[in-house]
Motif scaffolding. Structure first.
Motif, PDB file in Angstrom:
ATOM      1  N   THR A   4       4.757 -46.695   1.683  1.00 26.28           N
ATOM      2  CA  THR A   4       5.791 -47.598   2.201  1.00 26.28           C
ATOM      3  C   THR A   4       5.823 -47.494   3.716  1.00 26.28           C
ATOM      4  OG1 THR A   4       7.469 -45.901   2.009  1.00 26.28           O
ATOM      5  CG2 THR A   4       7.243 -47.409   0.164  1.00 26.28           C
ATOM      6  N   THR A   5       6.201 -48.579   4.346  1.00 23.73           N
ATOM      7  CA  THR A   5       6.307 -48.581   5.804  1.00 23.73           C
ATOM      8  C   THR A   5       7.689 -48.100   6.205  1.00 23.73           C
ATOM      9  OG1 THR A   5       7.119 -50.854   5.860  1.00 23.73           O
ATOM     10  CG2 THR A   5       4.720 -50.541   5.915  1.00 23.73           C
ATOM     11  N   TRP A   6       7.828 -47.777   7.486  1.00 24.22           N
ATOM     12  CA  TRP A   6       9.122 -47.333   7.986  1.00 24.22           C
ATOM     13  C   TRP A   6      10.150 -48.453   7.904  1.00 24.22           C
ATOM     14  CZ3 TRP A   6      10.784 -42.666   8.480  1.00 24.22           C
ATOM     15  CH2 TRP A   6       9.878 -41.637   8.661  1.00 24.22           C
ATOM     16  N   GLU A   7       9.707 -49.676   8.055  1.00 18.58           N
ATOM     17  CA  GLU A   7      10.633 -50.803   7.974  1.00 18.58           C
ATOM     18  C   GLU A   7      11.206 -50.929   6.565  1.00 18.58           C
ATOM     19  OE1 GLU A   7      10.619 -55.633   8.568  1.00 18.58           O
ATOM     20  OE2 GLU A   7       9.032 -54.441   9.485  1.00 18.58           O
ATOM     21  N   GLN A   8      10.356 -50.741   5.538  1.00 20.76           N
ATOM     22  CA  GLN A   8      10.840 -50.806   4.163  1.00 20.76           C
ATOM     23  C   GLN A   8      11.818 -49.667   3.876  1.00 20.76           C
ATOM     24  OE1 GLN A   8       6.972 -50.746   2.293  1.00 20.76           O
ATOM     25  NE2 GLN A   8       7.300 -52.815   1.481  1.00 20.76           N
ATOM     26  N   ALA A  12      15.772 -50.230   2.930  1.00 20.93           N
ATOM     27  CA  ALA A  12      16.311 -49.659   1.690  1.00 20.93           C
ATOM     28  C   ALA A  12      17.477 -48.729   1.986  1.00 20.93           C
ATOM     29  CB  ALA A  12      15.217 -48.917   0.939  1.00 20.93           C
ATOM     30  N   LEU A  13      17.327 -47.889   3.001  1.00 19.80           N
ATOM     31  CA  LEU A  13      18.411 -46.975   3.361  1.00 19.80           C
ATOM     32  C   LEU A  13      19.636 -47.734   3.859  1.00 19.80           C
ATOM     33  CD1 LEU A  13      19.313 -44.042   3.712  1.00 19.80           C
ATOM     34  CD2 LEU A  13      18.397 -44.136   6.022  1.00 19.80           C
ATOM     35  N   ILE A  32      15.773 -52.539  -4.259  1.00 20.76           N
ATOM     36  CA  ILE A  32      15.329 -51.171  -3.974  1.00 20.76           C
ATOM     37  C   ILE A  32      13.975 -50.905  -4.622  1.00 20.76           C
ATOM     38  CG2 ILE A  32      15.872 -48.730  -4.337  1.00 20.76           C
ATOM     39  CD1 ILE A  32      17.539 -49.993  -2.167  1.00 20.76           C
ATOM     40  N   ALA A  33      13.760 -51.413  -5.830  1.00 16.29           N
ATOM     41  CA  ALA A  33      12.478 -51.197  -6.504  1.00 16.29           C
ATOM     42  C   ALA A  33      11.341 -51.871  -5.753  1.00 16.29           C
ATOM     43  CB  ALA A  33      12.543 -51.727  -7.927  1.00 16.29           C
ATOM     44  N   ASN A  34      11.607 -52.983  -5.083  1.00 10.62           N
ATOM     45  CA  ASN A  34      10.561 -53.636  -4.299  1.00 10.62           C
ATOM     46  C   ASN A  34      10.327 -52.950  -2.959  1.00 10.62           C
ATOM     47  OD1 ASN A  34       9.669 -55.624  -6.015  1.00 10.62           O
ATOM     48  ND2 ASN A  34      11.332 -57.011  -5.457  1.00 10.62           N
ATOM     49  N   GLN A  35      11.318 -52.211  -2.472  1.00 10.85           N
ATOM     50  CA  GLN A  35      11.181 -51.582  -1.169  1.00 10.85           C
ATOM     51  C   GLN A  35      10.467 -50.235  -1.237  1.00 10.85           C
ATOM     52  OE1 GLN A  35      12.008 -52.925   1.834  1.00 10.85           O
ATOM     53  NE2 GLN A  35      12.379 -54.754   0.625  1.00 10.85           N
ATOM     54  N   ILE A  36      10.764 -49.451  -2.239  1.00 14.25           N
ATOM     55  CA  ILE A  36      10.183 -48.110  -2.323  1.00 14.25           C
ATOM     56  C   ILE A  36       9.475 -47.969  -3.663  1.00 14.25           C
ATOM     57  CG2 ILE A  36      11.803 -47.002  -0.760  1.00 14.25           C
ATOM     58  CD1 ILE A  36      13.442 -46.136  -3.080  1.00 14.25           C
ATOM     59  N   PRO A  37       8.453 -47.105  -3.740  1.00 11.17           N
ATOM     60  CA  PRO A  37       7.699 -46.968  -4.987  1.00 11.17           C
ATOM     61  C   PRO A  37       8.496 -46.231  -6.052  1.00 11.17           C
ATOM     62  CG  PRO A  37       6.933 -45.391  -3.390  1.00 11.17           C
ATOM     63  CD  PRO A  37       7.914 -46.274  -2.675  1.00 11.17           C
ATOM     64  N   CYS A  38       8.045 -46.363  -7.280  1.00 10.25           N
ATOM     65  CA  CYS A  38       8.697 -45.708  -8.409  1.00 10.25           C
ATOM     66  C   CYS A  38       7.938 -44.434  -8.765  1.00 10.25           C
ATOM     67  CB  CYS A  38       8.722 -46.630  -9.616  1.00 10.25           C
ATOM     68  SG  CYS A  38       9.590 -48.154  -9.283  1.00 10.25           S
TER      69      CYS A  38
END
Length: 150
Positions: A4-8, A12-13, A32-38
């Motif tokens: 994930t990139t810092w922007e993602q 999310a945060l 959130i699921a699209n922003q960070i991996p599961c």
């Protein structure tokens, strides 16, 4: 989180901090699921993860890991060892008595905590100093590196 990139991560945060809730909406979960991996160690099912939607074995792995997690005893935190904290801990640590709130039992608990054995090492303080120095002198006199090369 490596892919994930810092922007993602930042978006999310920001979303989590601006929408604090214990029951997030489906839209929030999908975002959130699209922003960070599961990952397998999450408590909610990876149904919304776009990375694993076509992989049925991931759902089986997740359900098996959740099953194994539920079999184990719950982890004991530092709060479990503090019987007088408010709110009281859900699970008391091993060897910790339940809090008694009358004055006499609080006095006894305080005295017991005050006069308990200190967390001090029972090793003579000369041993950690002498042992490495004796080993160093022994190595120097033993001479592992020859000084005279013929």
């Amino acid at each position: 989180m490596e892919d994930t990139t810092w922007e993602q991560k930042f978006t999310a945060l920001t979303h989590i901090l601006t929408n604090p809730t214990t029951n997030p909406s489906l839209h929030s979960q999908y975002f959130i699921a699209n922003q960070i991996p599961c990952y397998l160690n999450w408590d909610f099912p990876p149904l919304l993860c776009p990375k694993y939607q076509n992989n049925p074995t991931f759902n089986l792995k997740w359900s098996f890991s959740l099953f194994l997690k539920r079999l184990r005893a719950p982890p004991i935190s530092w709060r479990s060892k503090c019987p007088y904290s408010q709110p009281p801990p859900l699970i008391l640590g091993k060897g910790v008595e339940e809090a008694k709130w009358d004055d006499e039992s609080k006095r006894l608990y305080f005295r017991k905590r005050l006069f308990r054995k200190k967390l001090v090492s029972e090793v003579n303080p000369l041993i950690p100093i002498l042992v490495p120095n004796v080993l160093l002198v022994w190595v120097l006199f033993w001479g592992p590196i020859p000084l005279d090369d013929p």
